[in-house]
Design a protein around this motif. Structure first.
Motif, short mmCIF file in Angstrom:
data_model
loop_
_atom_site.label_atom_id
_atom_site.label_comp_id
_atom_site.label_asym_id
_atom_site.label_seq_id
_atom_site.Cartn_x
_atom_site.Cartn_y
_atom_site.Cartn_z
N PRO A 140 0.81 -1.21 0.00
CA PRO A 140 0.00 0.00 0.00
C PRO A 140 0.85 1.27 0.00
CG PRO A 140 0.10 -0.88 2.21
CD PRO A 140 0.83 -1.86 1.33
N VAL A 141 0.24 2.38 -0.45
CA VAL A 141 0.85 3.70 -0.35
C VAL A 141 -0.18 4.64 0.27
CG1 VAL A 141 2.36 3.33 -2.33
CG2 VAL A 141 0.14 4.41 -2.68
N VAL A 142 0.30 5.76 0.74
CA VAL A 142 -0.55 6.77 1.37
C VAL A 142 -0.77 7.91 0.38
CG1 VAL A 142 -0.77 8.40 3.29
CG2 VAL A 142 0.31 6.17 3.66
N LEU A 143 -2.02 8.33 0.20
CA LEU A 143 -2.35 9.48 -0.63
C LEU A 143 -2.94 10.58 0.26
CD1 LEU A 143 -3.98 7.83 -3.78
CD2 LEU A 143 -1.58 8.42 -3.39
N LYS A 144 -2.53 11.81 -0.03
CA LYS A 144 -3.01 12.96 0.75
C LYS A 144 -3.36 14.10 -0.21
CE LYS A 144 0.14 12.02 4.66
NZ LYS A 144 1.25 12.58 5.48
N THR A 145 -4.52 14.73 -0.01
CA THR A 145 -4.76 15.99 -0.70
C THR A 145 -3.81 17.02 -0.10
OG1 THR A 145 -6.58 16.43 0.84
CG2 THR A 145 -7.15 15.49 -1.29
N VAL A 146 -3.24 17.85 -0.95
CA VAL A 146 -2.18 18.73 -0.46
C VAL A 146 -2.70 19.82 0.47
CG1 VAL A 146 -0.65 18.31 -2.42
CG2 VAL A 146 -2.25 20.24 -2.50
N ARG A 147 -4.01 20.13 0.38
CA ARG A 147 -4.57 21.16 1.26
C ARG A 147 -5.86 20.64 1.92
NH1 ARG A 147 -3.34 26.88 0.80
NH2 ARG A 147 -1.49 27.18 -0.51
N GLY A 148 -6.08 21.11 3.15
CA GLY A 148 -7.38 20.94 3.78
C GLY A 148 -7.57 19.74 4.69
N GLY A 149 -6.61 18.82 4.76
CA GLY A 149 -6.82 17.63 5.58
C GLY A 149 -6.44 17.85 7.03
N TYR A 150 -7.12 17.13 7.94
CA TYR A 150 -6.76 17.13 9.36
C TYR A 150 -7.45 15.95 10.02
CZ TYR A 150 -11.44 18.94 10.32
OH TYR A 150 -12.81 19.09 10.39
N ASP A 151 -6.87 15.47 11.13
CA ASP A 151 -7.45 14.36 11.90
C ASP A 151 -7.83 13.18 11.01
OD1 ASP A 151 -7.11 15.59 14.30
OD2 ASP A 151 -9.19 16.18 14.58
N GLY A 152 -6.95 12.84 10.09
CA GLY A 152 -7.20 11.69 9.22
C GLY A 152 -8.02 12.00 7.99
N LYS A 153 -8.65 13.18 7.93
CA LYS A 153 -9.42 13.55 6.74
C LYS A 153 -8.45 13.98 5.64
CE LYS A 153 -13.42 15.09 9.45
NZ LYS A 153 -12.85 14.73 10.78
N GLY A 154 -8.79 13.65 4.40
CA GLY A 154 -7.90 13.97 3.29
C GLY A 154 -6.71 13.05 3.18
N VAL A 155 -6.78 11.89 3.86
CA VAL A 155 -5.69 10.92 3.84
C VAL A 155 -6.29 9.54 3.56
CG1 VAL A 155 -3.82 9.84 5.15
CG2 VAL A 155 -4.36 12.26 5.52
N TRP A 156 -5.65 8.81 2.62
CA TRP A 156 -6.12 7.47 2.26
C TRP A 156 -4.94 6.51 2.21
CZ3 TRP A 156 -7.61 12.00 0.13
CH2 TRP A 156 -8.98 12.31 0.08
N VAL A 157 -5.13 5.30 2.69
CA VAL A 157 -4.18 4.22 2.47
C VAL A 157 -4.77 3.35 1.36
CG1 VAL A 157 -3.01 2.23 3.47
CG2 VAL A 157 -3.40 4.27 4.86
N VAL A 158 -4.09 3.29 0.22
CA VAL A 158 -4.65 2.62 -0.95
C VAL A 158 -3.78 1.43 -1.34
CG1 VAL A 158 -5.69 4.76 -1.76
CG2 VAL A 158 -3.46 4.08 -2.63
N ARG A 159 -4.45 0.44 -1.93
CA ARG A 159 -3.77 -0.81 -2.27
C ARG A 159 -3.90 -1.17 -3.75
NH1 ARG A 159 -5.54 -0.66 2.75
NH2 ARG A 159 -4.21 -1.50 4.41
N SER A 160 -4.49 -0.28 -4.54
CA SER A 160 -4.66 -0.54 -5.97
C SER A 160 -5.01 0.76 -6.67
CB SER A 160 -5.79 -1.56 -6.19
OG SER A 160 -7.05 -0.99 -5.82
#
Length: 379
Positions: A140-160
């Motif tokens: 897996p890799v981690v994806l983040k929107t570059v702006r606006g995320g906090y407390d786990g929002k705007g963050v994804w652990v993806v596997r495909s």
């Protein structure tokens, strides 16, 4: 000489506790809040309700303020530059704050100054995510929107590539990072003033549950003193290189092989520093006030061998006040800090601090109080 007015943009609990720290100093606060019901709006005497994204609102708010500071990083960078052009002291300034607003800018700058970070790059689409994964250890890799995320929002652990589709729907750049196999998460908190004075708090362990900070232990137990010193020096160097004024939290990964990598930056009082309210000689909030006013900074050393902060999250039990009787009677040393928020499941509505010489006991007291207030512990 009149006492200065600090303009605080954002009406959340960080603004509420920063205002509280300024009261003994006679510092006046003016608040720009989204609603009159926001946490800080309930306690600050001068409240302006308005949209921080509107430049005219910001300019009107800034009139009569000696300095502007924040309880979040979301004010548009261009608006902050406009305030500075108007002659308003903004602390931290836009040139520093952009590194907490934009994760892509942050990573580029940290790379340029030689700060250790997870492997990363901006990705253009799900197929590019696949290429990023193949360049390293795969999914897996981690994806983040570059702006606006906090407390786990705007963050994804993806596997495909299929799982990687959702982050791109926001229409903002996406940062891909390797998923670090870390031993634990740490945080190094420092405060820096305009004339360059800086102080560093003990490095803490931050325990996350579902992407939200649950518990902070100060200092981080079992942390090698040399690594702790390295983390503090790293945070101080980042603060200097970026020109930070005020509080800076550097969230870190400690790897299994004894290295540290920078995860995130926050340029405001931070959840990992809430323990300082009762566990340090000078709290993060008091030192943030001192820093933005260019006053001499206070002593950051701990008062006790161990201090533990546990967040109080909302659950299915809204009447938290009735739980005070049990919590206070069971633990007279317990420090409860509530934010005046409506109770909603999973929402941060307060925190508790405990301290003492026995870490296991201090942790148990914090966990029990937070659980009892939430309603997950009933005895």
């Amino acid at each position: 000489m009149t006492f200065p007015v600090v303009g605080m943009v954002g009406g959340g609990q960080l603004a509420r506790m920063t205002h509280e720290a300024g009261i003994p100093l006679g510092i006046k606060f003016k608040l720009l809040s989204d609603t009159p019901q926001d946490s800080a709006a309930q306690v600050v005497s001068e409240v302006v309700v308005g949209d921080y994204r509107d430049l005219d609102t910001l300019r009107a708010f800034a009139r009569g303020c000696d300095v502007i500071t924040f309880d979040h990083e979301h004010v548009p960078t261009a608006h902050l530059r406009a305030l500075e052009a108007d002659g308003v002291p903004v602390r931290p300034g836009p040139d520093a704050l952009v590194h907490a607003q934009d994760k892509g800018v942050m990573r580029a700058k940290l790379d340029a100054i030689g700060v250790p970070c997870p492997r990363h790059r901006i990705v253009s689409d799900p197929e590019d995510v696949v290429r990023f994964a193949e360049e390293g250890e795969g999914f897996p890799v981690v994806l983040k929107t570059v702006r606006g995320g906090y407390d786990g929002k705007g963050v994804w652990v993806v596997r495909s590539s299929k799982e990687a589709e959702e982050p791109f729907r926001a229409g903002v750049p996406v940062l891909a990072e390797e998923k670090v196999d870390f031993a634990r998460e740490l945080a190094a908190n420092i405060v820096r003033s305009p004339h360059g004075q800086a102080v560093a708090y003990p490095v803490v362990e931050s325990i996350q549950v579902d992407g939200v900070c649950d518990t902070v232990i100060a200092p981080a137990p079992g942390l090698d003193p040399e690594l702790a010193g390295h983390a503090q020096e790293l945070a101080l160097r980042i603060g200097q290189e970026l020109g930070v004024v005020g509080h800076l939290a550097v969230e870190l990964f400690e790897t299994a092989d004894g290295r540290i990598l920078v995860n995130e930056l926050a340029m405001r009082p931070h959840n990992s520093g809430h323990w300082t309210q009762d566990g340090a000689i000078t709290s993060q909030f008091a030192n943030h006030v001192r820093a933005v006013l260019d006053l001499p900074l206070g002593d950051p050393r701990p008062r006790a061998r161990w201090t533990v902060m546990a967040n109080v999250l909302g659950g299915d039990y809204p009447d938290m006040y009735s739980a005070y009787l049990h919590c206070m009677a069971r633990d007279p040393q317990l420090k409860i800090h509530m934010y005046g928020k409506d109770v909603k499941p999973g929402r941060k509505v307060g925190h508790v601090n405990t301290y003492g010489d026995d870490l296991a006991e201090v942790r148990e007291r914090a966990a029990h109080a937070a659980g009892y207030l939430r309603g997950t512990i009933t005895e």
